[in-house]
Enzyme design. Structure first.
Site, PDB file in Angstrom:
ATOM      1  N   GLU A   7       5.220  -5.025   7.115  1.00 47.18           N
ATOM      2  CA  GLU A   7       4.484  -3.999   7.873  1.00 47.18           C
ATOM      3  C   GLU A   7       5.039  -3.812   9.284  1.00 47.18           C
ATOM      4  O   GLU A   7       4.950  -2.733   9.858  1.00 47.18           O
ATOM      5  CB  GLU A   7       2.990  -4.358   7.951  1.00 47.18           C
ATOM      6  CG  GLU A   7       2.236  -4.242   6.635  1.00 47.18           C
ATOM      7  CD  GLU A   7       2.250  -5.520   5.808  1.00 47.18           C
ATOM      8  OE1 GLU A   7       3.113  -6.404   6.059  1.00 47.18           O
ATOM      9  OE2 GLU A   7       1.421  -5.633   4.898  1.00 47.18           O
ATOM     10  N   GLU A  34      -0.324  -9.324  -0.339  1.00 48.77           N
ATOM     11  CA  GLU A  34      -1.718  -9.659  -0.016  1.00 48.77           C
ATOM     12  C   GLU A  34      -2.576  -9.690  -1.274  1.00 48.77           C
ATOM     13  O   GLU A  34      -3.460 -10.536  -1.418  1.00 48.77           O
ATOM     14  CB  GLU A  34      -2.272  -8.642   0.994  1.00 48.77           C
ATOM     15  CG  GLU A  34      -1.621  -8.810   2.366  1.00 48.77           C
ATOM     16  CD  GLU A  34      -1.933  -7.669   3.327  1.00 48.77           C
ATOM     17  OE1 GLU A  34      -1.791  -6.499   2.919  1.00 48.77           O
ATOM     18  OE2 GLU A  34      -2.295  -7.947   4.475  1.00 48.77           O
ATOM     19  N   GLY A  36       0.790  -4.982   1.090  1.00 47.81           N
ATOM     20  CA  GLY A  36      -0.451  -5.100   0.338  1.00 47.81           C
ATOM     21  C   GLY A  36      -0.232  -5.747  -1.032  1.00 47.81           C
ATOM     22  O   GLY A  36      -1.148  -6.361  -1.578  1.00 47.81           O
ATOM     23  N   ALA A  83       0.865  -1.175   0.000  1.00 53.16           N
ATOM     24  CA  ALA A  83       0.000   0.000   0.000  1.00 53.16           C
ATOM     25  C   ALA A  83       0.903   1.226   0.000  1.00 53.16           C
ATOM     26  O   ALA A  83       2.076   1.142   0.386  1.00 53.16           O
ATOM     27  CB  ALA A  83      -0.896  -0.019   1.234  1.00 53.16           C
TER      28      ALA A  83
HETATM   29  N1  DAK Z   1       4.591   3.245  -0.767  1.00 56.34           N
HETATM   30  C1  DAK Z   1       4.943   4.396  -1.355  1.00 56.34           C
HETATM   31  N2  DAK Z   1       6.054   4.546  -2.101  1.00 56.34           N
HETATM   32  C2  DAK Z   1       6.841   3.478  -2.247  1.00 56.34           C
HETATM   33  C3  DAK Z   1       6.548   2.232  -1.661  1.00 56.34           C
HETATM   34  C4  DAK Z   1       5.347   2.132  -0.891  1.00 56.34           C
HETATM   35  N3  DAK Z   1       4.921   1.006  -0.343  1.00 56.34           N
HETATM   36  N4  DAK Z   1       7.515   1.371  -1.987  1.00 56.34           N
HETATM   37  C5  DAK Z   1       8.383   2.042  -2.750  1.00 56.34           C
HETATM   38  N5  DAK Z   1       7.985   3.307  -2.916  1.00 56.34           N
HETATM   39  C6  DAK Z   1       8.652   4.364  -3.676  1.00 56.34           C
HETATM   40  C7  DAK Z   1       9.867   4.904  -2.947  1.00 56.34           C
HETATM   41  O1  DAK Z   1       9.484   5.840  -1.982  1.00 56.34           O
HETATM   42  C8  DAK Z   1      10.650   5.481  -4.094  1.00 56.34           C
HETATM   43  O2  DAK Z   1      10.081   6.712  -4.430  1.00 56.34           O
HETATM   44  P1  DAK Z   1      10.995   8.071  -4.516  1.00 56.34           P
HETATM   45  O3  DAK Z   1      11.659   8.199  -3.192  1.00 56.34           O
HETATM   46  O4  DAK Z   1      11.966   7.763  -5.627  1.00 56.34           O
HETATM   47  O5  DAK Z   1      10.020   9.132  -4.843  1.00 56.34           O
HETATM   48  C9  DAK Z   1      10.364   4.521  -5.233  1.00 56.34           C
HETATM   49  O6  DAK Z   1       9.168   3.842  -4.877  1.00 56.34           O
HETATM   50  C10 DAK Z   1      11.470   3.489  -5.452  1.00 56.34           C
HETATM   51  O7  DAK Z   1      11.690   2.855  -4.213  1.00 56.34           O
HETATM   52  P2  DAK Z   1      13.145   2.744  -3.535  1.00 56.34           P
HETATM   53  O8  DAK Z   1      14.013   3.860  -3.948  1.00 56.34           O
HETATM   54  O9  DAK Z   1      12.923   2.532  -2.093  1.00 56.34           O
HETATM   55  O10 DAK Z   1      13.669   1.414  -4.231  1.00 56.34           O
HETATM   56  P3  DAK Z   1      14.693   0.341  -3.645  1.00 56.34           P
HETATM   57  O11 DAK Z   1      14.982  -0.598  -4.778  1.00 56.34           O
HETATM   58  O12 DAK Z   1      15.850   1.003  -2.967  1.00 56.34           O
HETATM   59  O13 DAK Z   1      13.877  -0.443  -2.516  1.00 56.34           O
HETATM   60  C11 DAK Z   1      11.959  -1.615  -1.646  1.00 56.34           C
HETATM   61  C12 DAK Z   1      12.803  -1.211  -2.897  1.00 56.34           C
HETATM   62  C13 DAK Z   1      10.721  -2.319  -2.113  1.00 56.34           C
HETATM   63  C14 DAK Z   1      12.798  -2.564  -0.768  1.00 56.34           C
HETATM   64  C15 DAK Z   1      11.629  -0.321  -0.825  1.00 56.34           C
HETATM   65  O14 DAK Z   1      11.058   0.636  -1.702  1.00 56.34           O
HETATM   66  C16 DAK Z   1      10.657  -0.575   0.284  1.00 56.34           C
HETATM   67  O15 DAK Z   1      11.009  -1.072   1.360  1.00 56.34           O
HETATM   68  N6  DAK Z   1       9.392  -0.194   0.062  1.00 56.34           N
HETATM   69  C17 DAK Z   1       8.356  -0.314   1.091  1.00 56.34           C
HETATM   70  C18 DAK Z   1       7.898  -1.723   1.226  1.00 56.34           C
HETATM   71  C19 DAK Z   1       6.867  -1.868   2.327  1.00 56.34           C
HETATM   72  O16 DAK Z   1       7.113  -1.533   3.503  1.00 56.34           O
HETATM   73  N7  DAK Z   1       5.664  -2.309   1.949  1.00 56.34           N
HETATM   74  C20 DAK Z   1       4.570  -2.433   2.916  1.00 56.34           C
HETATM   75  C21 DAK Z   1       3.766  -1.146   2.937  1.00 56.34           C
HETATM   76  S1  DAK Z   1       2.442  -1.184   4.129  1.00 56.34           S
HETATM   77  C22 DAK Z   1      -5.155  -1.768   4.169  1.00 56.34           C
HETATM   78  C23 DAK Z   1      -4.791  -2.832   3.401  1.00 56.34           C
HETATM   79  C24 DAK Z   1      -3.476  -3.100   3.144  1.00 56.34           C
HETATM   80  C25 DAK Z   1      -2.510  -2.294   3.649  1.00 56.34           C
HETATM   81  C26 DAK Z   1      -2.862  -1.228   4.403  1.00 56.34           C
HETATM   82  C27 DAK Z   1      -4.196  -0.964   4.675  1.00 56.34           C
HETATM   83  N8  DAK Z   1      -6.516  -1.539   4.464  1.00 56.34           N
HETATM   84  C28 DAK Z   1      -7.518  -2.416   3.932  1.00 56.34           C
HETATM   85  C29 DAK Z   1      -6.952  -0.411   5.197  1.00 56.34           C
HETATM   86  C30 DAK Z   1      -1.133  -2.588   3.361  1.00 56.34           C
HETATM   87  C31 DAK Z   1      -0.107  -1.962   3.951  1.00 56.34           C
HETATM   88  C32 DAK Z   1       1.213  -2.039   3.321  1.00 56.34           C
HETATM   89  O17 DAK Z   1       1.411  -2.597   2.288  1.00 56.34           O
END
Ligand code: DAK
Length: 257
Positions: free
Chosen positions: A131, A111, A108, A65
Site C-alpha cells: 500500500e 490481510e 487486502g 483491494a
Molecule cells: N486492483 C485492481 N486490479 C488489479 C489489482 C488490484 N489490486 N491487481 C492486479 N489487478 C489487475 C491489473 O490491473 C490487470 O488488469 P488489466 O490491466 O489486464 O485490466 C490484471 O489484474 C493483471 O495484473 P498485471 O497485469 O499487473 O499482472 P502482473 O503479473 O504484471 O503483476 C502484480 C502482478 C500483483 C505485481 C500487479 O498486478 C500489482 O502490483 N497489483 C497491485 C498490488 C497492490 O498494490 N495491492 C494492494 C492494493 S491496496 C480497506 C481494506 C483494505 C484495503 C483497502 C481498504 N477498508 C476496510 C476500507 C486494502 C487495500 C489494498 O489492498
C-alpha cells in the site's frame, strides 16, 4: 445464493471457497467481499461443514483491494462505503478457516489471508503489503496482524518498503504454517482441513476463540479465559466420547454436542 466471483463446493465436512475473479488477480472489490462474507457466514451456519478452506487460484490468492474501485473515492466516500464492516464479519466466523495461498497475496489479499486462522502456502506464494507504493497504508489489519505474526522489525521492513515475502521466508518468520509444492498446495490445505474436521467441532470453536484471545488480553486474563473454556467443555458429549474412545482404543466420533 449463487455467487458470481466465487467457486464454492463441499468436500465432505470441508467447505471450499475459491475467489474467482482471475482477470483482476482476484482483486477484492465490493462484490467479491460481499459474496465472500455471505458465503462464509452460510458455511458457518451449516452443521455439516466443520472447517473452511479459502483459496484463490494458482496465480493469485488476491492481489489486494480493487485499486480501480478505490482510486477516485474521497475520504467521506470511503467512510460511507464502510467496507471495514465486511472485514469485521470475516473475523466473527466461528469455524476454523484455512487460507490456501498460491501466487500473490498482497495488500487486502494478505490481510484476508492473515484474518484466517492459519495459512498453507504454495512455494510460489508471495506475501506483501504494498500500500505504501499507492500513497496509503494497510487498512484491513496489515499493520497489526503482520506485526503480531512476524515481529516489529520485519513488519516495518514489509510495510515501509512494500516488498514481497516468499513462501519460504513466510514459513521461517511464522506468517504461514506450512509450505506445499506448486502442484499440491490446494490438496495439502484440503487434507489438513479434513484432518481438523475429524475433531470435536465444539472444541475447535472454543480453541479458535481461546487462541484469538491471546491477541487481545493480558496473559493472566487469557489464562483465566482458557481455564473457563476448558472446564466448559466437560459439559459436552464430545468430551465424554473423546476420553471414552481413548480408553477403548478406538477413534472418537464427535457430534458437536
Ligand atoms: N486492483 C485492481 N486490479 C488489479 C489489482 C488490484 N489490486 N491487481 C492486479 N489487478 C489487475 C491489473 O490491473 C490487470 O488488469 P488489466 O490491466 O489486464 O485490466 C490484471 O489484474 C493483471 O495484473 P498485471 O497485469 O499487473 O499482472 P502482473 O503479473 O504484471 O503483476 C502484480 C502482478 C500483483 C505485481 C500487479 O498486478 C500489482 O502490483 N497489483 C497491485 C498490488 C497492490 O498494490 N495491492 C494492494 C492494493 S491496496 C480497506 C481494506 C483494505 C484495503 C483497502 C481498504 N477498508 C476496510 C476500507 C486494502 C487495500 C489494498 O489492498
Amino acid at each position: 445464493m449463487s455467487f458470481t466471483c466465487l467457486k464454492v463446493e463441499d468436500r465432505g465436512a470441508v467447505g471450499l471457497v475459491q475467489l474467482h475473479r482471475p482477470e483482476a488477480l482476484n482483486a477484492l472489490n465490493v462484490t467479491v467481499m460481499e459474496e465472500l462474507v455471505t458465503c462464509l457466514e452460510q458455511m458457518d451456519a451449516r452443521e455439516e461443514i466443520r472447517v473452511i478452506v479459502l483459496a484463490g487460484d494458482d496465480r493469485a490468492f488476491a492481489a489486494g483491494a480493487d485499486i480501480k474501485e478505490m482510486a477516485d473515492a474521497g475520504h467521506i466516500e470511503m467512510l460511507l462505503r464502510n467496507n471495514i464492516a465486511r472485514w469485521d464479519r470475516v473475523r466473527r466466523i466461528g469455524k476454523p478457516i484455512i487460507a490456501a495461498v498460491s501466487g500473490f497475496a498482497l495488500g487486502g489479499g494478505c490481510e484476508l489471508a492473515m484474518s484466517c486462522d492459519l495459512i498453507v502456502a504454495s512455494e510460489t506464494a508471495q506475501f506483501g503489503q504494498p500500500e505504501i507504493n499507492l500513497g496509503v497504508i494497510p487498512g484491513a489489519g496489515g499493520t497489526q496482524r503482520m506485526t503480531r505474526a512476524v515481529g516489529k522489525s520485519v513488519a516495518m521492513d514489509m510495510i515501509l518498503t512494500g516488498r514481497m515475502m516468499s513462501a519460504h521466508e513466510a514459513l521461517e518468520r511464522g506468517l504461514v504454517a506450512r509450505v506445499a509444492s506448486k502442484g499440491t498446495w490446494l490438496d495439502e490445505a484440503l487434507h489438513l482441513a479434513s484432518e481438523i474436521a475429524t475433531k470435536s467441532p465444539l472444541a475447535l470453536r472454543v480453541a479458535k476463540e481461546a487462541v484469538l484471545k491471546a491477541f487481545e488480553t493480558p496473559l493472566a486474563e487469557g489464562l483465566e479465559y482458557e481455564r473457563r473454556s476448558f472446564y466448559m467443555l466437560f459439559g459436552s458429549q464430545d468430551q465424554v466420547e473423546g476420553m471414552k474412545a481413548f480408553v477403548e482404543k478406538r477413534a472418537a466420533k464427535f457430534t458437536g454436542r
